[in-house]
Structure formats: structure tokens, C-alpha cells
Design a protein around this motif. Structure first.
Motif, PDB file in Angstrom:
ATOM      1  N   ALA A 185       0.848  -1.197   0.000  1.00  0.00           N
ATOM      2  CA  ALA A 185       0.000   0.000   0.000  1.00  0.00           C
ATOM      3  C   ALA A 185       0.881   1.244   0.000  1.00  0.00           C
ATOM      4  CB  ALA A 185      -0.929  -0.012   1.203  1.00  0.00           C
ATOM      5  N   ALA A 186       1.819   1.281  -0.918  1.00  0.00           N
ATOM      6  CA  ALA A 186       2.823   2.342  -0.918  1.00  0.00           C
ATOM      7  C   ALA A 186       2.252   3.705  -1.262  1.00  0.00           C
ATOM      8  CB  ALA A 186       3.928   1.991  -1.911  1.00  0.00           C
ATOM      9  N   LEU A 187       1.138   3.761  -1.992  1.00  0.00           N
ATOM     10  CA  LEU A 187       0.595   5.048  -2.428  1.00  0.00           C
ATOM     11  C   LEU A 187      -0.578   5.517  -1.601  1.00  0.00           C
ATOM     12  CD1 LEU A 187       1.690   3.428  -5.183  1.00  0.00           C
ATOM     13  CD2 LEU A 187       0.909   5.534  -6.246  1.00  0.00           C
ATOM     14  N   THR A 188      -1.142   4.635  -0.771  1.00  0.00           N
ATOM     15  CA  THR A 188      -2.354   5.012  -0.041  1.00  0.00           C
ATOM     16  C   THR A 188      -2.188   5.003   1.469  1.00  0.00           C
ATOM     17  OG1 THR A 188      -3.083   2.686  -0.179  1.00  0.00           O
ATOM     18  CG2 THR A 188      -3.894   4.208  -1.872  1.00  0.00           C
ATOM     19  N   ARG A 189      -1.090   4.438   1.965  1.00  0.00           N
ATOM     20  CA  ARG A 189      -0.916   4.364   3.410  1.00  0.00           C
ATOM     21  C   ARG A 189       0.219   5.279   3.851  1.00  0.00           C
ATOM     22  NH1 ARG A 189      -1.032  -1.148   7.047  1.00  0.00           N
ATOM     23  NH2 ARG A 189      -0.930  -0.127   9.079  1.00  0.00           N
ATOM     24  N   SER A 190       0.078   5.835   5.054  1.00  0.00           N
ATOM     25  CA  SER A 190       1.091   6.731   5.606  1.00  0.00           C
ATOM     26  C   SER A 190       2.456   6.078   5.555  1.00  0.00           C
ATOM     27  CB  SER A 190       0.720   7.074   7.055  1.00  0.00           C
ATOM     28  OG  SER A 190       1.704   7.876   7.643  1.00  0.00           O
ATOM     29  N   PRO A 191       3.479   6.883   5.201  1.00  0.00           N
ATOM     30  CA  PRO A 191       3.513   8.349   5.093  1.00  0.00           C
ATOM     31  C   PRO A 191       3.287   8.900   3.699  1.00  0.00           C
ATOM     32  CG  PRO A 191       5.732   7.516   5.059  1.00  0.00           C
ATOM     33  CD  PRO A 191       4.854   6.319   5.181  1.00  0.00           C
ATOM     34  N   ALA A 192       2.732   8.109   2.757  1.00  0.00           N
ATOM     35  CA  ALA A 192       2.424   8.639   1.421  1.00  0.00           C
ATOM     36  C   ALA A 192       1.367   9.736   1.538  1.00  0.00           C
ATOM     37  CB  ALA A 192       1.928   7.519   0.518  1.00  0.00           C
ATOM     38  N   ARG A 193       1.544  10.824   0.778  1.00  0.00           N
ATOM     39  CA  ARG A 193       0.612  11.957   0.838  1.00  0.00           C
ATOM     40  C   ARG A 193       0.247  12.374  -0.579  1.00  0.00           C
ATOM     41  NH1 ARG A 193       2.296  16.837   3.678  1.00  0.00           N
ATOM     42  NH2 ARG A 193       4.118  16.717   2.319  1.00  0.00           N
ATOM     43  N   ALA A 194      -0.725  11.685  -1.157  1.00  0.00           N
ATOM     44  CA  ALA A 194      -1.122  11.999  -2.529  1.00  0.00           C
ATOM     45  C   ALA A 194      -1.677  13.416  -2.627  1.00  0.00           C
ATOM     46  CB  ALA A 194      -2.171  10.991  -3.004  1.00  0.00           C
ATOM     47  N   ALA A 218      -0.596  16.018  -1.416  1.00  0.00           N
ATOM     48  CA  ALA A 218       0.477  17.001  -1.549  1.00  0.00           C
ATOM     49  C   ALA A 218       0.926  17.154  -3.003  1.00  0.00           C
ATOM     50  CB  ALA A 218       1.662  16.605  -0.686  1.00  0.00           C
ATOM     51  N   GLY A 219       0.401  16.309  -3.893  1.00  0.00           N
ATOM     52  CA  GLY A 219       0.735  16.416  -5.308  1.00  0.00           C
ATOM     53  C   GLY A 219       1.761  15.401  -5.782  1.00  0.00           C
ATOM     54  N   TYR A 220       2.198  14.510  -4.888  1.00  0.00           N
ATOM     55  CA  TYR A 220       3.194  13.524  -5.285  1.00  0.00           C
ATOM     56  C   TYR A 220       3.232  12.404  -4.247  1.00  0.00           C
ATOM     57  CZ  TYR A 220       6.159  15.257  -1.513  1.00  0.00           C
ATOM     58  OH  TYR A 220       6.655  15.597  -0.280  1.00  0.00           O
ATOM     59  N   VAL A 221       3.846  11.289  -4.649  1.00  0.00           N
ATOM     60  CA  VAL A 221       4.186  10.211  -3.724  1.00  0.00           C
ATOM     61  C   VAL A 221       5.607   9.768  -4.053  1.00  0.00           C
ATOM     62  CG1 VAL A 221       1.849   9.370  -3.307  1.00  0.00           C
ATOM     63  CG2 VAL A 221       3.139   8.498  -5.251  1.00  0.00           C
ATOM     64  N   LEU A 222       6.297   9.239  -3.049  1.00  0.00           N
ATOM     65  CA  LEU A 222       7.647   8.732  -3.244  1.00  0.00           C
ATOM     66  C   LEU A 222       7.605   7.223  -3.423  1.00  0.00           C
ATOM     67  CD1 LEU A 222       9.571  10.720  -0.484  1.00  0.00           C
ATOM     68  CD2 LEU A 222       9.871  10.951  -2.938  1.00  0.00           C
ATOM     69  N   LEU A 223       8.249   6.760  -4.487  1.00  0.00           N
ATOM     70  CA  LEU A 223       8.401   5.331  -4.733  1.00  0.00           C
ATOM     71  C   LEU A 223       9.876   5.056  -4.974  1.00  0.00           C
ATOM     72  CD1 LEU A 223       5.368   4.546  -7.081  1.00  0.00           C
ATOM     73  CD2 LEU A 223       5.558   4.176  -4.614  1.00  0.00           C
ATOM     74  N   LEU A 247       9.912  13.530   4.361  1.00  0.00           N
ATOM     75  CA  LEU A 247      10.255  12.126   4.556  1.00  0.00           C
ATOM     76  C   LEU A 247      11.059  11.926   5.838  1.00  0.00           C
ATOM     77  CD1 LEU A 247      10.172   9.236   3.469  1.00  0.00           C
ATOM     78  CD2 LEU A 247      12.294   9.716   2.245  1.00  0.00           C
ATOM     79  N   ARG A 248      12.228  12.561   5.934  1.00  0.00           N
ATOM     80  CA  ARG A 248      13.085  12.477   7.117  1.00  0.00           C
ATOM     81  C   ARG A 248      13.081  11.051   7.674  1.00  0.00           C
ATOM     82  NH1 ARG A 248      10.998  17.740   8.273  1.00  0.00           N
ATOM     83  NH2 ARG A 248       9.552  16.990   9.826  1.00  0.00           N
ATOM     84  N   TRP A 249      13.541  10.126   6.840  1.00  0.00           N
ATOM     85  CA  TRP A 249      13.362   8.708   7.153  1.00  0.00           C
ATOM     86  C   TRP A 249      14.104   8.276   8.410  1.00  0.00           C
ATOM     87  CZ3 TRP A 249      17.524   5.362   7.149  1.00  0.00           C
ATOM     88  CH2 TRP A 249      18.672   5.782   6.475  1.00  0.00           C
ATOM     89  N   ARG A 250      15.252   8.868   8.717  1.00  0.00           N
ATOM     90  CA  ARG A 250      15.962   8.488   9.944  1.00  0.00           C
ATOM     91  C   ARG A 250      15.151   8.844  11.180  1.00  0.00           C
ATOM     92  NH1 ARG A 250      19.975   9.453   6.277  1.00  0.00           N
ATOM     93  NH2 ARG A 250      21.818   8.121   6.380  1.00  0.00           N
ATOM     94  N   ARG A 251      14.569  10.035  11.176  1.00  0.00           N
ATOM     95  CA  ARG A 251      13.761  10.446  12.321  1.00  0.00           C
ATOM     96  C   ARG A 251      12.527   9.564  12.444  1.00  0.00           C
ATOM     97  NH1 ARG A 251      11.616  16.555  12.811  1.00  0.00           N
ATOM     98  NH2 ARG A 251      13.792  16.892  13.426  1.00  0.00           N
ATOM     99  N   LEU A 293       3.014   3.581  10.582  1.00  0.00           N
ATOM    100  CA  LEU A 293       3.745   3.521   9.323  1.00  0.00           C
ATOM    101  C   LEU A 293       4.615   2.279   9.263  1.00  0.00           C
ATOM    102  CD1 LEU A 293       6.948   4.315   8.495  1.00  0.00           C
ATOM    103  CD2 LEU A 293       6.443   6.203  10.038  1.00  0.00           C
ATOM    104  N   TYR A 294       4.658   1.634   8.139  1.00  0.00           N
ATOM    105  CA  TYR A 294       5.471   0.445   7.986  1.00  0.00           C
ATOM    106  C   TYR A 294       6.277   0.488   6.707  1.00  0.00           C
ATOM    107  CZ  TYR A 294       2.213  -1.263   4.451  1.00  0.00           C
ATOM    108  OH  TYR A 294       1.461  -1.390   3.319  1.00  0.00           O
ATOM    109  N   HIS A 295       6.210   1.586   5.978  1.00  0.00           N
ATOM    110  CA  HIS A 295       7.022   1.705   4.772  1.00  0.00           C
ATOM    111  C   HIS A 295       7.537   3.130   4.639  1.00  0.00           C
ATOM    112  CE1 HIS A 295       4.689   4.178   1.890  1.00  0.00           C
ATOM    113  NE2 HIS A 295       3.649   3.782   2.573  1.00  0.00           N
ATOM    114  N   LEU A 296       8.596   3.286   3.894  1.00  0.00           N
ATOM    115  CA  LEU A 296       9.157   4.586   3.574  1.00  0.00           C
ATOM    116  C   LEU A 296       9.469   4.578   2.081  1.00  0.00           C
ATOM    117  CD1 LEU A 296      11.575   5.017   6.604  1.00  0.00           C
ATOM    118  CD2 LEU A 296       9.542   6.411   6.145  1.00  0.00           C
ATOM    119  N   ALA A 297       8.852   5.482   1.347  1.00  0.00           N
ATOM    120  CA  ALA A 297       9.024   5.560  -0.100  1.00  0.00           C
ATOM    121  C   ALA A 297       8.709   4.214  -0.759  1.00  0.00           C
ATOM    122  CB  ALA A 297      10.439   6.013  -0.451  1.00  0.00           C
TER     123      ALA A 297
END
Length: 445
Positions: free
Chosen positions: A37-46, A48-53, A111-115, A134-138
Motif C-alpha cells: 500500500a505504498a501510495l495510499t498508506r502513511s507516510p504517502a501523501r497523494a 500534496a501532489g506527489y508520492v515517493l516510490l 520524509l526524514r526517514w531516519r527520524r 507507518l510500515y514503509h518509507l518511499a
């Protein structure tokens, strides 16, 4: 209910639910585990105009009341992720560190993935949130590849494969450029928004022509612009982080730079590097006077020797002394000068039939500022013939002389640029910052 991806719409829009299914299917065999669920589950923010993959930004469009993405963009991001090779044994420590503030970077990117990972791991005992944790990043399922280790039986440390660290750093960098480009266009727009503001002109491959995922801001190569600068001075200058992010890494020359690598003994900037190269260059110690000499030293002293030696000698103090900083010289002494002393045992999987046993470690007492009292102790931990087997005691003077001889034979071009007769860039007064470990303060940083 999962949405089905409609065939024949490769150049059109698909809903976020369909894109989730497509992403999961395309990356099912990837070396890097991905989320479904990379595009619909946090931290994805559609919204905002974009998602990270992975390391890509995929622009989102709201059409007919639903958020959608271009299918070819999802496929492109999946193809780039599938091309990533990951060695699960090549790990990078991502935290926790003594000074958490120093580990933050790219504050302007959400994103700030380390934090995020640090906060997630520190809140494991809290009840699950209603909206899901959250269970995924980008789009990357980092939980399945996170490695936890303990130091001295107490402190936990967190590690991820180097390839994933590079990928997440690239995602942060790409997101930062995307947001800057979006703000620039928004500030320069004088025409009022119309009801059709979500319509975008598309190129022949289906990519939005105005997508800020592809800003024309190429990374510039580093050409010694920071040569001879003190890190303590340069790091305090306003805007230095943004300036560093505009350079390509001075070591790998492909990833965006993120930090200023500097000599901890003399305090001088070496060059801007990416996080992966910075962790590879950093000796594997935990803020004390010992180093675990791991496999990554083979890259530093074998496969990419001249490149790394030239990088270390960007410090004018190290170049004039024709040696390495104390922790690096200690690692070199254990890995190269004492290699023949390390015991081996039979290995049926190896063509040579034998492999080194235990874990190689080197520690030191004293300081390079007092070479007569500084000494390295090279040992093997967990050796079958002894829990902690000492291989050798090497004085700093002897180690430095051995290194100079090896440097001349291994990297003559680097050796020719160093030495006491090369004092053009050496400051009149070197400012050492490494503490003498024979005194009360033993911290390197």
C-alpha cells in the motif's frame, strides 16, 4: 477490495488503489522488499501532489474527484527499484547516535526517514494507532531488513543495508528538489487557477510535461572549492546544507552529497559526500578508542585504495604528515600490516580451504600528538584458540613508517603529492580536536 489494473492504459491515469496493486506486483521479485500500500498508506501523501516510490517522485493528479497517477511513472519507479542490488551483510548504522541533532538532514523534506524510523522504534510499546502505524518509507518495507545489535550488552543500535540507505537518501534528495521546483513555479505563476488546474500537458511517453520530478538542476562535480576550510567555521555558515546538497558526492560521484566529511584530528573539510560514502569512510567504532575492522575495509584498502587515499589526503595536515588520521591508521595497521598474523581455520566453502576466524579489532592508548607513547594493540575477538587473542603491539611511529612505505608502493601518485616538502596548504597552526586517550577524556568526537 483491491482494484484491478486495467490493461491497455499504460499511457493514462490509474487510481491510487490500482497503482498500489501494480507497484506490489512489479516489485514482488525485487531485492529490496516493498510495501503493498505504498501510495495510499502513511507516510504517502497523494494530496500534496506527489508520492515517493523508491528514489523517484511520482506526481499525483485529482481527476473526477479521485487522486490518480500516471501508470508509466509507477512502472518507471518499479524498474529503477528492481535494478538495485542489495547485500544484506553490508550494513550501515542509522542510529541511535550520541548527538541525535547531528543526524538530521534535509529538514525541508517531509520524509526524514531516519527520524521516522527512530520514532517508530522508540514507540514500539505504545498501543497501535487507529489509522495504522507507518510500515514503509518511499514504498520500501524497512521492517523486514532492519537489523538490531547491542553494544556492550546494553545499548541497542539499528542498521540497514547500504543499498537501502542510498535509496532512502536519494528519495529525500529528490523530494527536496521536487518541493523547491514546485514552490518556484508557484511563486512565478501570475495566472489565476482555473477549474481545469489539475489537467497537465503530457509528453509522448505519458509523463507530465511540468512534473517537478525532473527539474533541470544537475548535480555539479566537486572541484576542491572547500579546500583548506575549517569544518568548525564552515558548518556554521547559513545555507551551507543547501549548498552541499547541490554537489555530487566527491567519492562515488553519482549520489547527491549530504554531509561535509572532515578530518577529526585537524578539523579541516575534506569534501562533500553522500551518507553512504560517509558511513563507509567512518571507522567502525562506537565513540571510543577501539575499532572493529570489518569487511568494508577491503574496499577502502584494496578495490578503491587510491580513490580513498586521495580523499583522506584532502586534509592538509594528513597530507603533510604522509599518514592517515589515528583511527584510520589503526584500521590499516590491523588489516594490512598484521594480516599475516591473523589465525585461520578450514572453510569447505572456500576454494582456498581456509578463512580468517573471529572478529578483528584494534585499540590504542595515547595520542598521535605524543608518538612515543601512542601504541596500537591488534587482537582477534571470539577466536577458537582464545576468547580475545592479542596478535601484536605496534607503536604509532612504526605503523606510520609502514604506511608510508605501503603508500609509495600502492598509490605512488598520492604519495608524490604528500610529505613534509608539500607544505603549501598546511596552516601555520594545526588545530587538533582528537583527545588524548591516556587522559580522562577518551571520546573521539
Amino acid at each position: 477490495m483491491a482494484e484491478r489494473v486495467t490493461a491497455g492504459r499504460a499511457d493514462g491515469l490509474i487510481t491510487l488503489g490500482a497503482a498500489d496493486v501494480l507497484w506490489a506486483g512489479l516489485t514482488a521479485d525485487s531485492a529490496v522488499p516493498t510495501a503493498s500500500a505504498a501510495l495510499t498508506r502513511s507516510p504517502a501523501r497523494a494530496q500534496a501532489g506527489y508520492v515517493l516510490l523508491g528514489g523517484c517522485v511520482v506526481a499525483t493528479v485529482k481527476a473526477s474527484g479521485r487522486w490518480s497517477v500516471v501508470e508509466t511513472e509507477v512502472r518507471r519507479a518499479a524498474a529503477e527499484l528492481n535494478a538495485v542490488e542489495m547485500d544484506r551483510q553490508d550494513l550501515v548504522r542509522i542510529g541511535p547516535f550520541r548527538d541525535g541533532a547531528k543526524q538530521e538532514h534535509h529538514e525541508e523534506t517531509p520524509l526524514r526517514w531516519r527520524r521516522r524510523i527512530a520514532r517508530e522504534l522508540q514507540e514500539l510499546n505504545e498501543p497501535e494507532r487507529a489509522d495504522g502505524r507507518l510500515y514503509h518509507l518511499a514504498g520500501i518495507d524497512w521492517r523486514h531488513i532492519l537489523v538490531e545489535q547491542t553494544c556492550d550488552g546494553a545499548q541497542r543500535t539499528w542498521w540497514l543495508p547500504r543499498a537501502v540507505v542510498r535509496l532512502l537518501d536519494m528519495a529525500e534528495h529528490t523530494e527536496t528538489r521536487w518541493l523547491r521546483a514546485a514552490r518556484t513555479r508557484q511563486a512565478g505563476t501570475t495566472v489565476a487557477e482555473s477549474p481545469s488546474r489539475h489537467r497537465q500537458t503530457r509528453t509522448v511517453d505519458g509523463r507530465p510535461a511540468t512534473s517537478p520530478n525532473h527539474p533541470a538542476v544537475p548535480l555539479r562535480p566537486y572541484n576542491e572549492e572547500l579546500k583548506g576550510h575549517l569544518y568548525s567555521v564552515l558548518s556554521r555558515k547559513p545555507g551551507i546544507s543547501r549548498k552541499v546538497a547541490g554537489w555530487a558526492c566527491a567519492v562515488c560521484r553519482s549520489a547527491p552529497a549530504a554531509v561535509l566529511d572532515h578530518c577529526h584530528e585537524h578539523g579541516y573539510v575534506r569534501a562533500p559526500v553522500c551518507h553512504s560514502c560517509n558511513t563507509q569512510e567512518r571507522p567502525d567504532h562506537l565513540y571510543s578508542n577501539h575499532i572493529r575492522v570489518g569487511d568494508h575495509y577491503r574496499r577502502l584498502f584494496h578495490t578503491h585504495t587510491a580513490q580513498w587515499l586521495r580523499h583522506w589526503h584532502r586534509c592538509p595536515g594528513c597530507r603533510a604528515r604522509t599518514t592517515l588520521p589515528l583511527p584510520h591508521l589503526a584500521a590499516w595497521t590491523a588489516h594490512i600490516a598484521c594480516r599475516s598474523l591473523r589465525p585461520t581455520h578450514r572453510d569447505p566453502r572456500s576454494s582456498r580451504g581456509r578463512k580468517p576466524c573471529g572478529a578483528l579489532r584494534v585499540s590504542w592508548t595515547g595520542s598521535h600528538h605524543a608518538p612515543g607513547s601512542c601504541q596500537f594493540t591488534v587482537a582477534v575477538d571470539l577466536c577458537p584458540s582464545g576468547e580475545h587473542r592479542v596478535l601484536a603491539h605496534v607503536s604509532y611511529r612504526e605503523a606510520a613508517e609502514q604506511f608510508r612505505t605501503w603508500l609509495t608502493e600502492t598509490a605512488p601518485a598520492v604519495a608524490a603529492e604528500a610529505g613534509p616538502d608539500r607544505l603549501d596548504d598546511l596552516p601555520t597552526q594545526i588545530r587538533p580536536v582528537i583527545a588524548d586517550t591516556s587522559s580522562e577524556g577518551q571520546a573521539l568526537f
